[in-house]
Design an enzyme around this catalytic site. Structure first.
Site, PDB file in Angstrom:
ATOM      1  N   PHE A  70       0.860  -1.188   0.000  1.00 42.41           N
ATOM      2  CA  PHE A  70       0.000   0.000   0.000  1.00 42.41           C
ATOM      3  C   PHE A  70       0.894   1.236   0.000  1.00 42.41           C
ATOM      4  O   PHE A  70       1.778   1.358   0.841  1.00 42.41           O
ATOM      5  CB  PHE A  70      -0.909   0.030   1.232  1.00 42.41           C
ATOM      6  CG  PHE A  70      -1.861   1.200   1.216  1.00 42.41           C
ATOM      7  CD1 PHE A  70      -3.130   1.071   0.662  1.00 42.41           C
ATOM      8  CD2 PHE A  70      -1.486   2.435   1.730  1.00 42.41           C
ATOM      9  CE1 PHE A  70      -4.004   2.161   0.621  1.00 42.41           C
ATOM     10  CE2 PHE A  70      -2.346   3.530   1.693  1.00 42.41           C
ATOM     11  CZ  PHE A  70      -3.609   3.387   1.136  1.00 42.41           C
ATOM     12  N   ASP A 129       9.310   2.660   1.287  1.00 45.14           N
ATOM     13  CA  ASP A 129       8.186   3.433   1.816  1.00 45.14           C
ATOM     14  C   ASP A 129       8.079   3.180   3.317  1.00 45.14           C
ATOM     15  O   ASP A 129       7.642   2.116   3.749  1.00 45.14           O
ATOM     16  CB  ASP A 129       6.904   3.006   1.079  1.00 45.14           C
ATOM     17  CG  ASP A 129       5.669   3.738   1.586  1.00 45.14           C
ATOM     18  OD1 ASP A 129       5.742   4.358   2.657  1.00 45.14           O
ATOM     19  OD2 ASP A 129       4.628   3.661   0.910  1.00 45.14           O
ATOM     20  N   LYS A 152       3.234  10.533   7.925  1.00 44.55           N
ATOM     21  CA  LYS A 152       2.450  10.186   9.135  1.00 44.55           C
ATOM     22  C   LYS A 152       2.991  10.801  10.430  1.00 44.55           C
ATOM     23  O   LYS A 152       2.617  11.893  10.789  1.00 44.55           O
ATOM     24  CB  LYS A 152       2.348   8.666   9.262  1.00 44.55           C
ATOM     25  CG  LYS A 152       1.368   8.043   8.247  1.00 44.55           C
ATOM     26  CD  LYS A 152       0.981   6.644   8.670  1.00 44.55           C
ATOM     27  CE  LYS A 152       0.250   5.846   7.623  1.00 44.55           C
ATOM     28  NZ  LYS A 152      -1.179   6.102   7.558  1.00 44.55           N
TER      29      LYS A 152
HETATM   30  N1  PLP Z   1       2.483   4.460   2.288  1.00 41.44           N
HETATM   31  C1  PLP Z   1       2.167   3.675   3.319  1.00 41.44           C
HETATM   32  C2  PLP Z   1       3.054   2.530   3.668  1.00 41.44           C
HETATM   33  C3  PLP Z   1       1.010   3.916   4.075  1.00 41.44           C
HETATM   34  O1  PLP Z   1       0.689   3.111   5.095  1.00 41.44           O
HETATM   35  C4  PLP Z   1       0.187   5.017   3.720  1.00 41.44           C
HETATM   36  C5  PLP Z   1      -1.052   5.299   4.464  1.00 41.44           C
HETATM   37  O2  PLP Z   1      -1.588   4.497   5.169  1.00 41.44           O
HETATM   38  C6  PLP Z   1       0.576   5.818   2.635  1.00 41.44           C
HETATM   39  C7  PLP Z   1       1.735   5.526   1.949  1.00 41.44           C
HETATM   40  C8  PLP Z   1      -0.250   6.997   2.230  1.00 41.44           C
HETATM   41  O3  PLP Z   1      -0.134   8.009   3.175  1.00 41.44           O
HETATM   42  P1  PLP Z   1      -1.198   9.214   3.237  1.00 41.44           P
HETATM   43  O4  PLP Z   1      -2.489   8.626   3.695  1.00 41.44           O
HETATM   44  O5  PLP Z   1      -0.596  10.185   4.216  1.00 41.44           O
HETATM   45  O6  PLP Z   1      -1.279   9.775   1.868  1.00 41.44           O
END
Ligand code: PLP
Length: 390
Positions: free
Chosen positions: A134, A219, A248
């Site tokens: 994700f 990520d 986050k």
């Molecule tokens: N990457 C990862 C691993 C995530 O868990 C998330 C959100 O849960 C995102 C990217 C996307 O982040 P945002 O919701 O701040 O756009």
């Protein structure tokens, strides 16, 4: 306002994109939340992994207040003291070699920038991502996200994305070729079900990228800032990504994201990418206070220690409903043999708020300031809900 009043008003105007619990959360302190009717909960969500330093953290609040009185916004065409200090701090705490930083406001934006930078600097078009991964919901980040529930309503997405099974190096070897701009992976897959990456696998992917001229994008939007027991989960395995995406928890609750860039990434196109709010002094001040708090309070070590306590407690539950307990630090998943939704609702009724991950996983992402006794209470409540439904 009462819970009912809040729910009625919010339901009337909300975009209705989320299934909601019938709870209105109105206050937080440390690892505790309160609803509009005064009921208290142990928070095992951290607002989806944001509140690592706890809700209403006094050190972060003070930094926000002082900066808000001084300067809230400053365009990226000018220099700013808070931004300069934060860039230096991010480079200091990140894995070695990540010495350039792009500032933005969310995880998806951090990923979006990473994907664009990889294309622009390699001249290649293909990106390899993992099944169950994700990465966010903007078009680029969504194209790297596996779950078809998020993808299908918005197709066609960005072309050139290929998915391979996670933790299977031989499948990655087949996928990465001379057309591959980048591989993007999480160190622990969060939304996909709390699936920790294997150290040899992750190091193997990194080497493969180096050998084949592709960039390794990690990520850490969910795993960063102490969550897994190190400042960044990469540091458990000595990884040196070419690009690191974070967001986050970075600014203690204010929106912020950043993309850290290593030496294998070439020169970025000037004026090629940007963000109005990215690197604003207010969020930078909050982030400086957050990083300082994580380090001075030893929150990464605390996450390692309390994560072990939580995992040991959950692993000891003798329930035939539990398929597996897994995680890293205070990022813990309990995979059930059936859907997790009813168990999460039963946990909420008993004063513990946790998240789902995939259909069958209960995910625990408490603030890293959670107390030992609160961790024990969480385990007791999980025991209760699994027994009741047995
Ligand atoms: N990457 C990862 C691993 C995530 O868990 C998330 C959100 O849960 C995102 C990217 C996307 O982040 P945002 O919701 O701040 O756009």
């Amino acid at each position: 306002m009462t819970t009912n009043e809040i729910m009625t008003l919010e339901d009337r105007h909300d975009g209705d994109l989320h299934l909601k619990q019938p709870l209105a959360i109105v206050r937080g302190e440390g690892a505790r939340l309160w609803d509009a009717d005064g009921q208290t909960y142990i928070d095992c969500m951290s607002g989806h992994g944001v509140a690592n330093v706890g809700h209403a953290n006094p050190v972060v609040l003070q930094a926000i207040e002082e900066q808000a009185q001084r300067l809230g916004v400053c365009p990226s065409g000018f220099y700013n003291d808070r931004r300069a200090l934060l860039l230096a701090e991010l480079v200091r705490i990140a894995p070695p070699g990540l010495e350039r930083v792009f500032m933005c406001n969310s995880g998806a934006e951090a990923v979006e920038a990473a994907l664009k930078f990889a294309r622009a600097t390699t001249g290649r078009k293909k990106t390899v991502a993992a099944m169950r991964g994700f990465h966010g919901r903007t078009f680029g980040a969504l194209s790297a996200t596996w779950n078809k529930q998020y993808r299908e309503p918005f197709e066609p997405l960005v072309p050139g994305f290929e998915f391979v099974p996670y933790n299977r190096l031989e499948r990655m070897e087949q996928a990465v070729d001379e057309e591959t701009a980048a591989v993007i992976l999480e160190v622990v897959q969060g939304e996909g079900g709390v699936i920790p990456g294997d150290g040899d696998y992750l190091r193997g992917v990194q080497t493969l990228c180096q050998e084949r001229g592709a960039l390794f994008i990690v990520d850490e939007v969910q795993t960063g800032f102490g969550r897994t027991g190190q400042m960044f989960a990469c540091q458990h395995y000595g990884l040196q990504p070419d690009i690191l995406c974070v967001a986050k928890a970075i600014a203690g609750g204010l929106p912020m994201g950043s993309t850290l860039i290593g030496p294998r990434v070439g020169e970025l196109p000037r004026k090629g990418h940007g963000s109005t709010f990215g690197g604003n002094p207010l969020a930078c001040a909050a982030a400086l206070a957050t990083i300082n708090y994580i380090e001075s309070e030893g929150l990464s070590q605390r996450a390692a220690q309390l994560g072990e306590q939580l995992m040991d407690g959950l692993k000891a539950i003798p329930s035939p409903l539990v398929r597996e307990v897994r995680g890293l630090g205070l990022m813990v998943g309990v995979e059930l043999k059936e859907k997790s939704g009813p168990y999460l609702a039963a946990l909420a009724e008993r004063g513990v708020l946790a998240l789902s991950a995939g259909a069958t996983v209960m995910r625990f992402l408490p603030p890293l300031v959670i107390g030992e006794e609160e961790v024990d209470t969480v385990v007791e409540r999980v025991v209760e809900v699994l027994e009741v439904r047995n």
